[in-house]
Design a protein around this motif. Structure first.
Motif: not given
Ligand SMILES: Cc1cc2nc3c(=O)[nH]c(=O)nc-3n(C[C@H](O)[C@H](O)[C@H](O)COP(=O)(O)OP(=O)(O)OC[C@H]3O[C@@H](n4cnc5c(N)ncnc54)[C@H](O)[C@@H]3O)c2cc1C
Length: 549
Positions: A210-214, A250-256, A271-281, A284-289
Motif C-alpha cells: 500500500x502506497x501512501x503519499x503523505x 512530503x514522503x512516499x510511504x509504502x507498507x505491506x 493510511x495514517x494509522x499505517x504510518x503512525x504504527x511505523x513511527x511508533x507514535x 500530525x500528517x496529511x494524506x495526499x494520496x
C-alpha cells in the motif's frame, strides 16, 4: 485521416522519452496519455546514473538534478525498528550537490558523466513532458486515449479519443508504440504473455503493498531521526519503507498489507494509522494520496513487438521495485527503440534492426528483473526476530545483528554501478561477436570495456568535459591514439547512407588502451557497435549495424 510517423499510447517515462528521442531525430510523433496530467504519486524514487547520462545527452540532466530533494539533503538509506524508537543502521550517501562534484574524480566502477540522482518520478515526468512538447514535430495530448488499433499493409490505423470517449478520431501511423504501462491493452491485443515470477510472497516486498503519499513536516523533529532519503522499518508487525520526496516533509510511504487488511476498505485514517504504527507514535500528517500495488513480480513479455507495433517499459516488464530498476529500464528501452525506429523510418536500416530491439531489451529486462528479485529476496526474506524491540541486552544484540545485516544489504542494493552501466547486448543480430573476454556481470562492480555490445568507457578531459559530451546524437567514430587510421571508408559509407556521423580525434594514449582499438563506432544509444584496427570491410560493418546484413 491525419497521418504521423509514430503514435505512442502512454505518456509515462517510457512513452515521453521515446517521443523526445524520436522527435529529436525529425520523426513526427503523436503521444496520447489517459491521465489529465503527469503522475501525482511520487512512484519511482531513483534515477540511476546511466539514465542521468541519457538525460545529459539530451541536455536536461542539470534540470532533472535541480528537482526533488534540496541540493544539500542527505541521500542515506536508514533502517529502524520504528522511526521513533531505534535506528538499526545507516548507509551514508552524498547529497546531490556533492554527488555531482564527486563524479568528476570517480574512476573504475563509477567512472561516469553523471552520478545517480534520488528524485521522485513525479518530478522527472514534467521535465520529460516539457522536452517532448518543445519539439515542433511532437504532439503530446493528455486526457486522451488510444482506444484501439488495426495493422494495415503499410502501417497502423489507431482509434483515439478524449479520455471520456468523446471526440473519437482515426489516426494513421507507420508505427504504434505501446507505452501503456503494466495493464497494457496493446501487449494483450498482440497476444504477448508475461513470463516469470508472479506475486512471489515474502515477509516484505512480496505481496499486496500500500502506497501512501503523505505530508508530515514534523517528522524529523518529532522522531529525532537524522534526515535520509530512504527510511525502512524492521519489526514483526508493520514493515515499511519511506522515501523523502521534497525534503520539506512530503514522503512516499509504502507498507505491506497484512493478511486481514482489505485494500478496498482502506480510508485516509487507516493510511495514517499505517504510518503512525511505523513511527511508533502519533505525528500530525496529511494524506495526499493512497493506492494499492503488488510486490513480488519479476515478469517479462515473451515478445516486445513485431512489424508495426512495439512495446516497452512496464508494458513489457514488471519489477519488484527493489534496486529502483523499473523506471530506469523503461527509459533505456526508449533510448534503444527510438534510434532504431528513426533509422528504419528514414530507410537507412532493415527489419533486423527493429527485431534487435526485442533481442537486446528482452535480455536486459530478464537481467534487471533478476537483480531486483535478488535484492527483494535479500531484504524481504530477512525476518525480524521476536524481541527485537525489547529493552535490555538481548534486544540490543538482536538490533545490532539486524543493523549489520541491513547495512550490508544496503551496500548491495544501493551501490550498483554494475547494474546501471553493465548492460550488454552480446548475441544481438546487429552486433559483431565479442572479440575478447566479456566482463563478468556483477551488480556492485562495473568493469569498463571497449568490447562491442556495452557502454563505452567514460573519460573526463582536463578541461572538465566528459567524453560522452563529445559524442554525436547519432553515430560517433572515435579515432584513438596518435596514429589512428582515418577510417575514410567508414565515413564515406555513412555519408552514402545518409547517416549522421560525428568523427572525434582523441590522441590520448590511455583512451586507446581503454577502448582496445584505434577505431571505434559508438551507436546512437551510446553502446559500442564495432571496433577495429582498420576499416576494411566498411560496407559490411554498416550493413551489420543497421540490420541490412
Ligand atoms: C506506487 C508506485 C511506486 C513505484 N515505485 C517504484 C520505485 O521505487 N522504483 C522504480 O523503478 N519503479 C517504481 N514504480 C514503477 C514505475 O513507476 C514504473 O516502472 C514506470 O512508471 C514505468 O514507466 P512506463 O512509462 O512504462 O509506464 P507508466 O508510468 O505506467 O505509464 C503508462 C501510461 O500509459 C497511460 N495509458 C494506459 N493506457 C493508455 C491508453 N490506452 N491510451 C493512452 N494512454 C494510456 C497511463 O495513463 C500511464 O500514464 C512504482 C510504481 C508505482 C505505481
Amino acid at each position: 485521416m491525419k497521418t504521423v510517423d509514430v503514435v505512442i499510447a502512454g505518456g509515462g517515462p517510457f512513452g515521453l522519452m521515446a517521443a523526445i528521442e524520436l522527435g529529436r531525430r525529425g520523426v513526427s510523433v503523436a503521444l496520447f496519455d489517459a491521465k489529465p496530467e503527469t503522475a501525482f504519486n511520487p512512484q519511482a524514487n531513483a534515477t540511476q546514473a546511466r539514465t542521468m547520462e541519457y538525460f545529459r545527452r539530451l541536455g536536461f540532466a542539470d534540470e532533472i538534478r535541480a528537482q526533488g530533494l534540496p541540493r544539500d539533503f542527505p541521500t542515506d538509506i536508514a533502517y529502524f525498528t520504528r522511526y521513533g524508537t531505534h535506528e538499526l543502521g545507516r548507509f551514508r550517501l552524498p547529497a546531490s550537490r556533492d554527488a555531482a562534484n564527486m563524479v568528476r574524480n570517480n574512476d573504475g566502477s563509477w567512472s561516469a558523466a553523471e552520478a545517480p540522482h534520488r528524485i521522485s518520478q513525479k518530478y522527472v515526468e514534467p521535465v520529460l513532458r516539457r522536452q517532448a512538447e518543445d519539439l515542433p514535430n511532437v504532439s503530446v495530448r493528455f486526457s486522451s486515449l488510444v482506444q484501439d488499433y488495426r495493422e494495415t499493409a503499410d502501417g497502423v490505423t489507431c482509434q483515439v479519443s478524449n479520455s471520456d470517449g468523446s471526440d473519437p478520431q482515426a489516426l494513421s501511423a507507420r508505427i504504434l508504440i505501446g507505452a501503456d504501462g503494466s495493464r497494457s491493452f496493446i501487449r494483450k491485443k498482440q497476444g504477448y504473455a508475461l513470463d516469470g515470477d508472479y506475486g512471489t510472497r515474502r515477509h516484505f516486498m512480496g505481496g499486496r503493498m500500500y502506497a501512501v503519499y503523505l505530508r508530515c513536516p514534523e517528522f524529523y523533529a518529532r522522531t529525532g531521526v537524522d534526515p535520509a532519503w530512504m527510511h525502512w522499518t524492521f519489526n514483526p508487525d508493520r514493515r515499511a519503507l519511506m522515501a523523502a520526496v521534497d525534503g520539506q516533509g512530503d514522503f512516499a510511504f509504502h507498507t505491506q498489507l497484512l493478511e486481514d487488511e482489505d485494500e478496498e476498505a482502506i480510508n485516509d485514517e487507516d493510511a495514517k494509522g499505517f504510518f503512525h504504527q511505523s513511527c511508533g507514535m502519533q505525528i500530525d500528517c496529511e494524506v495526499l494520496d493512497h493506492m494499492g500495488w503488488t510486490a513480488g513480480h519479476a515478469l517479462v513479455a515473451n515478445r516486445f513487438g513485431a512489424a508495426r507495433v512495439w512495446i516497452g517499459g512496464d508494458a513489457a516488464h514488471l519489477f519488484t521495485p527493489t534496486g529502483g530498476l523499473g523506471y530506469n529500464t523503461a527509459v533505456e528501452d526508449a533510448v534503444n527503440l527510438s534510434w532504431k525506429l528513426a533509422a528504419w523510418l528514414k530507410g537507412q536500416a532493415g527489419d533486423a534492426l527493429l527485431h534487435s530491439y526485442e533481442v537486446e531489451r528482452r535480455k536486459s529486462a530478464l537481467r534487471n528483473t533478476g537483480y531486483a528479485r535478488q535484492f527483494a529476496d535479500s531484504v524481504g526474506n530477512f525476518v525480524p526476530q521476536d524481541g527485537i524491540e525489547d529493552t535490555g541486552e538481548a534486544g540490543d544484540a538482536l538490533r545490532a545483528a539486524a543493523g549489520a545485516y541491513l547495512t550490508d544489504h544496503a551496500r548491495r542494493e544501493f551501490n550498483i554501478p554494475g547494474v546501471t552501466f553493465g548492460t550488454r547486448y552480446d548475441g544481438s543480430p546487429v552486433l559483431p561477436a565479442p572479440d575478447g573476454p566479456v566482463p563478468a556481470d556483477q551488480a556492485n562492480r562495473y568493469e569498463p570495456s571497449g568490447l562491442p555490445g556495452g557502454r563505452p568507457p567514460h573519460w573526463w578531459f582536463d578541461d572538465g568535459t566528459s567524453l560522452f559530451d563529445r559524442f554525436g546524437l547519432d553515430w560517433t567514430l572515435l579515432r584513438l591514439g596518435g596514429d589512428a587510421p582515418e577510417g575514410a571508408a567508414l565515413i564515406a559509407q555513412a555519408a552514402k547512407r545518409g547517416l549522421d556521423l560525428t568523427v572525434l580525434d582523441l590522441g590520448e594514449p590511455r583512451l586507446h588502451a581503454l577502448y582496445g582499438a584505434p577505431l571505434v563506432l559508438v551507436r546512437p544509444d551510446q553502446i559500442i557497435g564495432w571496433r577495429g584496427q582498420d576499416d576494411t570491410g566498411a560496407p559490411a560493418i554498416w550493413d551489420l549495424l543497421l540490420g541490412l546484413g
